[in-house]
Write an enzyme that holds these catalytic residues in place. Sequence first.
Site, PDB file in Angstrom:
ATOM      1  N   TYR A   3      47.770  75.271  66.493  1.00  0.00           N
ATOM      2  CA  TYR A   3      48.641  74.456  65.648  1.00  0.00           C
ATOM      3  C   TYR A   3      49.333  73.361  66.466  1.00  0.00           C
ATOM      4  O   TYR A   3      49.871  72.409  65.904  1.00  0.00           O
ATOM      5  CB  TYR A   3      49.689  75.314  64.934  1.00  0.00           C
ATOM      6  CG  TYR A   3      49.115  76.236  63.853  1.00  0.00           C
ATOM      7  CD1 TYR A   3      47.752  76.386  63.686  1.00  0.00           C
ATOM      8  CD2 TYR A   3      49.944  76.947  63.004  1.00  0.00           C
ATOM      9  CE1 TYR A   3      47.221  77.225  62.718  1.00  0.00           C
ATOM     10  CE2 TYR A   3      49.429  77.792  62.026  1.00  0.00           C
ATOM     11  CZ  TYR A   3      48.058  77.936  61.892  1.00  0.00           C
ATOM     12  OH  TYR A   3      47.549  78.768  60.931  1.00  0.00           O
ATOM     13  N   LYS A  16      40.727  87.547  69.752  1.00  0.00           N
ATOM     14  CA  LYS A  16      39.290  87.408  69.496  1.00  0.00           C
ATOM     15  C   LYS A  16      38.620  87.274  70.865  1.00  0.00           C
ATOM     16  O   LYS A  16      37.917  86.294  71.160  1.00  0.00           O
ATOM     17  CB  LYS A  16      39.056  86.193  68.583  1.00  0.00           C
ATOM     18  CG  LYS A  16      37.631  86.017  68.107  1.00  0.00           C
ATOM     19  CD  LYS A  16      37.170  87.068  67.099  1.00  0.00           C
ATOM     20  CE  LYS A  16      35.690  86.885  66.783  1.00  0.00           C
ATOM     21  NZ  LYS A  16      35.128  88.024  66.015  1.00  0.00           N
ATOM     22  N   ASP A  46      39.224  90.113  63.447  1.00  0.00           N
ATOM     23  CA  ASP A  46      38.455  90.408  62.221  1.00  0.00           C
ATOM     24  C   ASP A  46      38.625  91.877  61.847  1.00  0.00           C
ATOM     25  O   ASP A  46      38.823  92.239  60.682  1.00  0.00           O
ATOM     26  CB  ASP A  46      36.968  90.013  62.368  1.00  0.00           C
ATOM     27  CG  ASP A  46      36.368  90.378  63.708  1.00  0.00           C
ATOM     28  OD1 ASP A  46      37.090  90.902  64.592  1.00  0.00           O
ATOM     29  OD2 ASP A  46      35.153  90.150  63.894  1.00  0.00           O
ATOM     30  N   ASP A  89      49.754  83.743  61.448  1.00  0.00           N
ATOM     31  CA  ASP A  89      49.958  83.052  60.176  1.00  0.00           C
ATOM     32  C   ASP A  89      49.126  83.725  59.090  1.00  0.00           C
ATOM     33  O   ASP A  89      49.614  84.075  58.012  1.00  0.00           O
ATOM     34  CB  ASP A  89      49.551  81.575  60.344  1.00  0.00           C
ATOM     35  CG  ASP A  89      49.847  80.738  59.114  1.00  0.00           C
ATOM     36  OD1 ASP A  89      50.687  81.143  58.301  1.00  0.00           O
ATOM     37  OD2 ASP A  89      49.223  79.654  58.986  1.00  0.00           O
ATOM     38  N   ASP A 110      50.336  86.763  55.971  1.00  0.00           N
ATOM     39  CA  ASP A 110      50.143  86.605  54.518  1.00  0.00           C
ATOM     40  C   ASP A 110      49.408  87.814  53.953  1.00  0.00           C
ATOM     41  O   ASP A 110      49.738  88.315  52.874  1.00  0.00           O
ATOM     42  CB  ASP A 110      49.323  85.339  54.202  1.00  0.00           C
ATOM     43  CG  ASP A 110      50.211  84.112  53.985  1.00  0.00           C
ATOM     44  OD1 ASP A 110      51.261  84.023  54.645  1.00  0.00           O
ATOM     45  OD2 ASP A 110      49.847  83.249  53.162  1.00  0.00           O
TER      46      ASP A 110
HETATM   47  C1  IPM Z   1      54.056  79.686  57.589  1.00  0.00           C
HETATM   48  C2  IPM Z   1      53.384  78.489  57.006  1.00  0.00           C
HETATM   49  C3  IPM Z   1      53.416  77.374  58.047  1.00  0.00           C
HETATM   50  C4  IPM Z   1      52.780  77.913  59.304  1.00  0.00           C
HETATM   51  C5  IPM Z   1      52.783  76.065  57.625  1.00  0.00           C
HETATM   52  C6  IPM Z   1      53.297  75.578  56.301  1.00  0.00           C
HETATM   53  C7  IPM Z   1      52.960  75.019  58.682  1.00  0.00           C
HETATM   54  O1  IPM Z   1      52.097  78.807  56.629  1.00  0.00           O
HETATM   55  O2  IPM Z   1      55.238  79.599  57.941  1.00  0.00           O
HETATM   56  O3  IPM Z   1      53.409  80.728  57.690  1.00  0.00           O
HETATM   57  O4  IPM Z   1      51.584  77.885  59.456  1.00  0.00           O
HETATM   58  O5  IPM Z   1      53.497  78.406  60.130  1.00  0.00           O
HETATM   59 MG    MG Z   2      51.722  80.866  56.633  1.00  0.00          MG
END
Ligand code: IPM
Ligand code: MG
Length: 357
Positions: A142, A191, A223, A247, A251
């Site tokens: 990133y 990885k 993975d 990231d 989620d």
């Molecule tokens: C998060 C979001 C951010 C990230 C994006 C929006 C830049 O997905 O906080 O997880 O990747 O950190």
């Molecule tokens: Mg995110």
Amino acid sequence: MEFNIALLKGDGIGPEIVDSAVSVLEKIGEKFGHKFNFTPYLIGGCAIDAVGKPLPEETVEGCLKSDSVLLGAVGGPKWDSLPGDIRPEKALLGIRAAMELFTNLRPAKLYSALKEACPLREDLVSKGFDIMIVRELTGGIYFGERGYRQGKYGLEAYDTECYSETEIRRIAKVACETAMKRGKKVISIDKANVLESSRLWRKVVHEVAEDYPEVTVTDMLVDNAAMQLVRNPQQFDVAVTSNMFGDILSDEASQLTGSIGMLASASLGETKRGLYEPIHGSAPDIAGQNKANPIATILSAAMMLRYSFDLTAEADAIEKAVDLVLDSGLRTADLVGDSDTKPLSTTEMTAAVLERI
Ligand code: IPM
Ligand code: MG
């Protein structure tokens, strides 16, 4: 005590959920005798609209002179077609970098009251789960070198994953310290069967682990980790990983808790000043409708009290109130699923938490 908090409400549902968390902090202030001063600053799309850039200098300065920062969410369809370096999301990366917040703590735990909202079969989560994802936040792909160039097939775009020993060492240390206060188990996710940066990651993590003989550190390929999270989430205590893997996996983990609307996060550096935000985004589809689940932001405020201000009893009071709300069956729309429970609005959910503090 008195604390100065910078508020970055941002876009979409950001203002609504930050307002909820502010009212919770105000209640805590009244109850425990603290004064919280809030100063709002622009970030993301609203900053682009107002001053032409997603992260104005004033915002960075305001955050750096605050005791801590509470953020809502940024972004929305209105700004989706802007070039990469002036998109709202760039501001998030920018403020994390400017504040040198290399650690991102993302706790994912299953509330017993929300067991039915967990998409996994009951026997897989019978003992619940309580995972602390430690995501590296200011390095990796990133932040790596990027650009466009001519390649074998013509124009190509590239991003690079790069990690230094120093960056890996400091996040590995956080993971081990965190594990010492919990289940003393770290799973480091990489990885390393493919990526050179992961091989260095693995080597340095194990060097750091030598200083923590009580902590068991094992490696897992990303993975496989994605699979293990839905196969047996109970095996995770602390999971440490790179920026991008963290990231994605956070989620995934959030959905196991029932809703991404539940997951708080703390971004920390070497000082006590942190940035606290829900892990979910700005949800433009429900923005301004008083429907968003404010719990992730409220729990982020609790993390601020715990990690930045050392106000443990106060943080416990918020977390307890959230437990009680969920135990009493109250739910926002994201948590209702197909059941016929009537969902609470953002403000009703906030009021329910406030009543229980
Ligand atoms: C998060 C979001 C951010 C990230 C994006 C929006 C830049 O997905 O906080 O997880 O990747 O950190
Ligand atoms: Mg995110």
